[in-house]
Motif scaffolding. Structure first.
Motif, PDB file in Angstrom:
ATOM      1  N   VAL A  15       0.780  -1.201   0.125  1.00  0.00           N
ATOM      2  CA  VAL A  15       0.044   0.068  -0.006  1.00  0.00           C
ATOM      3  C   VAL A  15       0.743   1.266  -0.037  1.00  0.00           C
ATOM      4  CG1 VAL A  15      -1.774   1.360   1.342  1.00  0.00           C
ATOM      5  CG2 VAL A  15      -1.832  -1.102   1.182  1.00  0.00           C
ATOM      6  N   GLY A  16       0.638   2.279  -0.918  1.00  0.00           N
ATOM      7  CA  GLY A  16       1.471   3.205  -0.943  1.00  0.00           C
ATOM      8  C   GLY A  16       0.737   4.378  -0.343  1.00  0.00           C
ATOM      9  N   LEU A  17      -0.589   4.513  -0.310  1.00  0.00           N
ATOM     10  CA  LEU A  17      -1.459   5.518   0.168  1.00  0.00           C
ATOM     11  C   LEU A  17      -2.630   4.999   1.106  1.00  0.00           C
ATOM     12  CD1 LEU A  17      -1.487   8.545  -2.143  1.00  0.00           C
ATOM     13  CD2 LEU A  17      -0.109   8.724   0.079  1.00  0.00           C
ATOM     14  N   VAL A  18      -3.074   5.818   2.190  1.00  0.00           N
ATOM     15  CA  VAL A  18      -4.113   5.569   2.853  1.00  0.00           C
ATOM     16  C   VAL A  18      -4.963   6.805   2.750  1.00  0.00           C
ATOM     17  CG1 VAL A  18      -5.156   5.037   5.196  1.00  0.00           C
ATOM     18  CG2 VAL A  18      -3.147   3.992   4.523  1.00  0.00           C
ATOM     19  N   GLN A  19      -6.024   6.874   2.544  1.00  0.00           N
ATOM     20  CA  GLN A  19      -7.072   7.952   2.362  1.00  0.00           C
ATOM     21  C   GLN A  19      -8.327   7.849   3.305  1.00  0.00           C
ATOM     22  OE1 GLN A  19      -7.335  10.433  -1.169  1.00  0.00           O
ATOM     23  NE2 GLN A  19      -9.635   9.963  -1.076  1.00  0.00           N
ATOM     24  N   VAL A  20      -8.522   8.848   3.912  1.00  0.00           N
ATOM     25  CA  VAL A  20      -9.823   9.027   4.688  1.00  0.00           C
ATOM     26  C   VAL A  20     -10.603  10.072   4.133  1.00  0.00           C
ATOM     27  CG1 VAL A  20      -8.824  10.260   6.664  1.00  0.00           C
ATOM     28  CG2 VAL A  20     -10.742   9.112   6.967  1.00  0.00           C
ATOM     29  N   SER A  21     -11.897  10.104   4.180  1.00  0.00           N
ATOM     30  CA  SER A  21     -12.628  11.377   4.056  1.00  0.00           C
ATOM     31  C   SER A  21     -13.814  11.362   4.854  1.00  0.00           C
ATOM     32  CB  SER A  21     -13.409  11.004   2.540  1.00  0.00           C
ATOM     33  OG  SER A  21     -13.812  10.132   2.255  1.00  0.00           O
ATOM     34  N   ARG A  22     -14.437  12.762   4.935  1.00  0.00           N
ATOM     35  CA  ARG A  22     -15.420  12.865   5.664  1.00  0.00           C
ATOM     36  C   ARG A  22     -16.425  13.674   4.603  1.00  0.00           C
ATOM     37  NH1 ARG A  22     -18.161  16.698   7.809  1.00  0.00           N
ATOM     38  NH2 ARG A  22     -16.389  18.244   7.621  1.00  0.00           N
ATOM     39  N   LEU A  23     -17.732  13.270   4.420  1.00  0.00           N
ATOM     40  CA  LEU A  23     -18.750  13.866   3.601  1.00  0.00           C
ATOM     41  C   LEU A  23     -20.041  14.300   4.348  1.00  0.00           C
ATOM     42  CD1 LEU A  23     -17.901  11.424   0.910  1.00  0.00           C
ATOM     43  CD2 LEU A  23     -17.200  13.469   1.051  1.00  0.00           C
TER      44      LEU A  23
END
Length: 132
Positions: A15-23
């Motif tokens: 894994v190169g990136l972890v992304q979290v989002s809030r919408l």
């Protein structure tokens, strides 16, 4: 809070990136449709090149949704967000969103899915600044 459990995708194990989002939606009436749409986009993400996995969280009464995903690299995330299925949802919900926040980082020694608690802390730190 509802959590849709982690599901692995077709990305690499490195894994190169972890992304979290809030919408956050403006109105409660948009929550049911957005939940259905989020589940569809989850399936699309899992089929996208470079997506290693994804989980969703929803707090329907707060009109808020979160995603936590792992990707091979930034170009994989960018390709997914430009994909017609994702881009059309962004256009459709643009005026229905109250706010959205995103944070990505390069993990070190990630074994298994990323931790939701850590992801939420990172997102809060990014939005509000480091606490304490």
């Amino acid at each position: 809070m509802i959590t849709i459990l982690w599901k692995s995708g077709h990305g690499s194990r490195d894994v190169g990136l972890v992304q979290v989002s809030r919408l956050e939606l403006r109105r409660a009436r948009h929550v049911p449709g957005f939940l259905v749409t989020a589940l569809r986009l989850r399936r699309t993400a899992l089929r996208s090149p470079g997506c290693s996995g994804i989980s969703l969280r929803a707090a329907p009464l707060r009109r808020t949704f979160w995603t936590l995903s792992t990707w091979d690299d930034q170009p994989a995330i960018s390709a997914f967000t430009r994909d017609h299925s994702h881009a059309s949802v962004m256009r459709r919900y643009q005026g229905r969103m109250w706010s959205s926040d995103f944070h990505a980082w390069s993990p070190t020694d990630l074994v298994g899915p990323p931790d939701w608690t850590d992801a939420m802390r990172r997102l809060a730190d990014r939005v509000d600044g480091p606490q304490g």
